[in-house]
Design a protein around this motif. Structure first.
Motif, PDB file in Angstrom:
ATOM      1  N   ARG A 196       0.851  -1.291  -0.050  1.00  0.00           N
ATOM      2  CA  ARG A 196       0.219   0.106   0.256  1.00  0.00           C
ATOM      3  C   ARG A 196       1.275   1.392  -0.071  1.00  0.00           C
ATOM      4  O   ARG A 196       1.984   1.318   0.617  1.00  0.00           O
ATOM      5  N   GLU A 251      -6.480  -1.782  -1.017  1.00  0.00           N
ATOM      6  CA  GLU A 251      -5.780  -2.659  -0.517  1.00  0.00           C
ATOM      7  C   GLU A 251      -6.342  -4.137  -0.468  1.00  0.00           C
ATOM      8  O   GLU A 251      -6.280  -5.193  -1.044  1.00  0.00           O
ATOM      9  N   LYS A 252      -7.766  -4.664  -0.211  1.00  0.00           N
ATOM     10  CA  LYS A 252      -8.331  -5.277  -0.623  1.00  0.00           C
ATOM     11  C   LYS A 252      -9.177  -5.492  -1.402  1.00  0.00           C
ATOM     12  O   LYS A 252      -8.788  -6.787  -1.932  1.00  0.00           O
ATOM     13  N   ALA A 278      -6.607  -7.681  -3.310  1.00  0.00           N
ATOM     14  CA  ALA A 278      -6.081  -8.858  -2.340  1.00  0.00           C
ATOM     15  C   ALA A 278      -7.099  -9.570  -2.895  1.00  0.00           C
ATOM     16  O   ALA A 278      -7.105 -11.074  -3.018  1.00  0.00           O
ATOM     17  N   ARG A 279      -8.615  -9.142  -3.536  1.00  0.00           N
ATOM     18  CA  ARG A 279      -9.678 -10.254  -4.265  1.00  0.00           C
ATOM     19  C   ARG A 279      -8.849 -10.499  -5.428  1.00  0.00           C
ATOM     20  O   ARG A 279      -9.984 -11.177  -5.917  1.00  0.00           O
ATOM     21  N   ALA A 292      -3.072 -11.749  -6.886  1.00  0.00           N
ATOM     22  CA  ALA A 292      -2.902 -10.894  -6.084  1.00  0.00           C
ATOM     23  C   ALA A 292      -2.323 -11.340  -4.960  1.00  0.00           C
ATOM     24  O   ALA A 292      -2.571 -11.990  -4.092  1.00  0.00           O
ATOM     25  N   ILE A 293      -0.617 -10.715  -4.132  1.00  0.00           N
ATOM     26  CA  ILE A 293      -0.455 -11.554  -3.445  1.00  0.00           C
ATOM     27  C   ILE A 293      -0.295 -10.046  -2.007  1.00  0.00           C
ATOM     28  O   ILE A 293       0.830  -9.018  -2.810  1.00  0.00           O
ATOM     29  N   VAL A 294      -0.972  -9.494  -1.134  1.00  0.00           N
ATOM     30  CA  VAL A 294      -1.051  -8.287  -0.707  1.00  0.00           C
ATOM     31  C   VAL A 294      -0.361  -8.237   0.357  1.00  0.00           C
ATOM     32  O   VAL A 294      -0.319  -9.513   1.099  1.00  0.00           O
ATOM     33  N   GLN A 323       0.407 -17.173  -2.523  1.00  0.00           N
ATOM     34  CA  GLN A 323      -0.903 -16.764  -1.516  1.00  0.00           C
ATOM     35  C   GLN A 323      -0.709 -16.053  -0.935  1.00  0.00           C
ATOM     36  O   GLN A 323       0.482 -14.989  -0.461  1.00  0.00           O
ATOM     37  N   SER A 324      -2.056 -14.668  -0.942  1.00  0.00           N
ATOM     38  CA  SER A 324      -2.316 -13.233  -0.342  1.00  0.00           C
ATOM     39  C   SER A 324      -1.875 -13.988   0.608  1.00  0.00           C
ATOM     40  O   SER A 324      -2.557 -14.801   1.628  1.00  0.00           O
ATOM     41  N   SER A 325      -1.236 -12.855   1.665  1.00  0.00           N
ATOM     42  CA  SER A 325      -0.999 -13.464   3.371  1.00  0.00           C
ATOM     43  C   SER A 325      -2.404 -13.300   3.730  1.00  0.00           C
ATOM     44  O   SER A 325      -3.129 -11.781   3.979  1.00  0.00           O
ATOM     45  N   LEU A 328      -2.579  -9.251   7.488  1.00  0.00           N
ATOM     46  CA  LEU A 328      -2.392  -8.390   7.134  1.00  0.00           C
ATOM     47  C   LEU A 328      -2.944  -7.160   8.611  1.00  0.00           C
ATOM     48  O   LEU A 328      -2.900  -6.279   9.392  1.00  0.00           O
TER      49      LEU A 328
END
Length: 514
Positions: free
Chosen positions: A289, A298-299, A302-303, A307-309, A497-499, A502
């Motif tokens: 971000r 940010e969300k 992530a959808r 994406a890997i935020v 994978q996205s974590s 957060l």
């Protein structure tokens, strides 16, 4: 005394006129035709403010090399390709082995012809012009002598300052689709090519392959020994950025993308539609971000399935361990003052750096000031925010690469006389050591163009030791030494994978209430 002064004035005038005549002669000397292996070229030598060699592979683009320091520009224009000879050299291993010697011999012969022609033209120019100005044969001969001495000195300077390694760091200008094929793989250059002759062979081979295909550009044969990462930043809602990212992802065979923030302008819900393009890129998209990105942004990122935020979390992507930290501020909300004090931002980064139980291969943050807080905690740090590309190696050995604006600073760029250039970089990491080997800085004109400028950089010491920052600041009495003591508990690494973790610092909790 007056007589001596007069002679000095006349001598200076003769030298000046002779120099003008010599350079005019070189300008009018034309182009020498030379065949270098299968490539038919035209060579020309011209005076210039800086020494460089330009390879013109029109219409595909040009390569510029800072090969010497003398005020001469060598231009080699690729006129034609002997298709049969090129095919034989590429396909026959026995001929391919002889190619470096053939190219070196042909290039040396071509340059010798060019130098002889340029010297004769320069001498004739100096003689004719001094004769025309002073109308005295003796003065004309003096001008010829002065020009000869000056040209000899220039030639010696060019030879003495010749830099064979300059071929490893070309500057490319031309079509973005042709760039990777013409320039070649940075990782391959670092790991396989150690000499000027080998790189010259690669360049001619690349050109031969390109010209061998009439209708379609060839597929870029990326080096299998490297991990290719596309670094983008500060897109600021400019849809042109997606065209650039898609093109570079395809042409450079990028393994994944790292976005260091400010994908949006105001972090509002209507802007969420813009980030849906991430899901169409076909490769992992690591995002941290920026100060223009809200929790809503940010969300929304992530959808996307690819994406890997990362926000105070890590992930392993294509073999690289990456730690990402979101910006603690949200500056579009003018009702809440943003704490942008450099000391606090540096400490914010430093407080997260010391928590790492094991150094990640790569750290991604938004603000360069926060990035400097990770000095000594990782070999490589990516950032953005400033809309101006830069790179530096910190005293600890950590390198910071600050990206420009991949969105040309958004549509606000139209407010300025000169639009902000569109910038991105392709980084090449070794699969075994996980260290940066080289990178290509890619620049397009403001708001995007069909042509592109690429500057190749080679990491001078990829395996250098990364020294931790001291835990305490130096005191007036002298430096304080010490080592970083990481907090207990390693970061959670998620393979591709996205974590879900957060985490927020206290500073970030304040930001959430804006």
């Amino acid at each position: 005394m007056k007589y001596l002064k007069s002679r000095w004035v006349v001598s200076a005038a003769v030298v000046f006129v002779a120099a003008v005549g010599a350079w005019l002669g070189i300008f009018l000397s034309g182009t020498v035709a030379a065949k270098i292996g299968p490539v038919e070229t035209g060579m020309s030598l011209r005076p210039a403010w800086k020494g460089e060699t330009i390879v013109d592979a029109s219409p595909l683009g040009t390569l510029t090399f800072r090969t010497h320091d003398a005020p001469l520009r060598l231009r080699i224009s690729l006129e034609n390709i002997d298709q049969e000879q090129a095919k034989a050299l590429i396909e026959d291993p026995r001929l391919a082995d002889r190619l470096p010697a053939i190219l070196e011999r042909d290039l040396r012969d071509g340059l010798a012809m060019l130098l002889v022609r340029s010297l004769l033209s320069a001498g004739a120019g100096a003689l004719v012009v001094t004769m025309l100005v002073f109308k005295r044969p003796k003065v004309g001969l003096m001008g010829l002598l002065a020009a000869s001495v000056a040209l000899a000195g220039t030639g010696i300077l060019a030879a003495a300052t010749f830099k064979p390694d300059s071929v490893l760091e070309p500057r490319y200008s031309g079509l973005v689709a042709a760039a990777p094929s013409l320039v070649g793989s940075a990782g391959e250059i670092v790991t396989k090519f150690e000499s000027y002759r080998a790189q010259l062979t690669k360049l001619v081979t690349n050109v031969s392959k390109l010209y061998d295909t009439v209708r379609d550009l060839p597929v870029y044969d990326a080096d299998p020994g490297s991990i290719r990462v596309l670094h983008v930043s500060d897109i600021h809602l400019n849809p042109i950025a997606w065209n650039v990212i898609r093109s570079m992802t395809d042409q450079f065979k990028v393994d994944f993308i790292v976005d260091t923030g400010d994908i949006s302008d105001h972090g509002s819900k209507p802007e969420n539609k813009f980030v849906e393009e991430i899901g169409k890129l076909g490769v992992p998209y690591v995002f941290v971000r920026g100060n223009h990105d809200s929790d809503i942004t940010e969300k929304a990122v992530a959808r996307n399935k690819n994406a890997i935020v990362l926000d105070d979390a890590g992930a392993e992507v294509n073999g690289l361990r990456i730690y990402g930290l979101g910006d603690p501020r949200f500056t579009p909300d003018k009702s809440v003052p943003a704490d942008s004090d450099p000391a606090r931002l540096h400490e914010f980064g430093r407080s997260h750096a010391v928590r790492q139980a094991a150094p990640p291969d790569l750290v991604a943050v938004h603000d360069p000031t926060i990035a400097r807080g990770f000095s000594g905690a990782t070999p490589m740090i990516l950032a953005g925010h400033s809309h101006e590309r830069s790179t530096s190696v910190l005293p600890t050995g950590s390198r910071i690469l600050v990206q420009g604006s991949t969105g040309g600073a958004g549509l606000r760029a139209l407010e300025h006389p000169e639009p902000t250039p569109v910038q991105a970089s392709v980084l090449y990491f070794d699969k075994t050591s996980k260290r940066l080997q080289a990178w290509d800085d890619v620049t397009l004109g403001g708001l995007g163009e069909q042509s592109v400028y690429i500057q190749r950089h080679v990491e001078e010491n990829p395996g250098r030791m990364i020294s931790p920052e001291p835990t305490n600041a130096p005191s007036p009495a002298g430096p304080v030494t010490g080592t970083v003591t990481p907090a207990a508990g390693p970061p959670l690494w998620h393979e591709g994978q996205s974590s879900p973790m957060l985490q927020r610092s206290p500073t970030e909790d304040v930001r959430n209430r804006m």
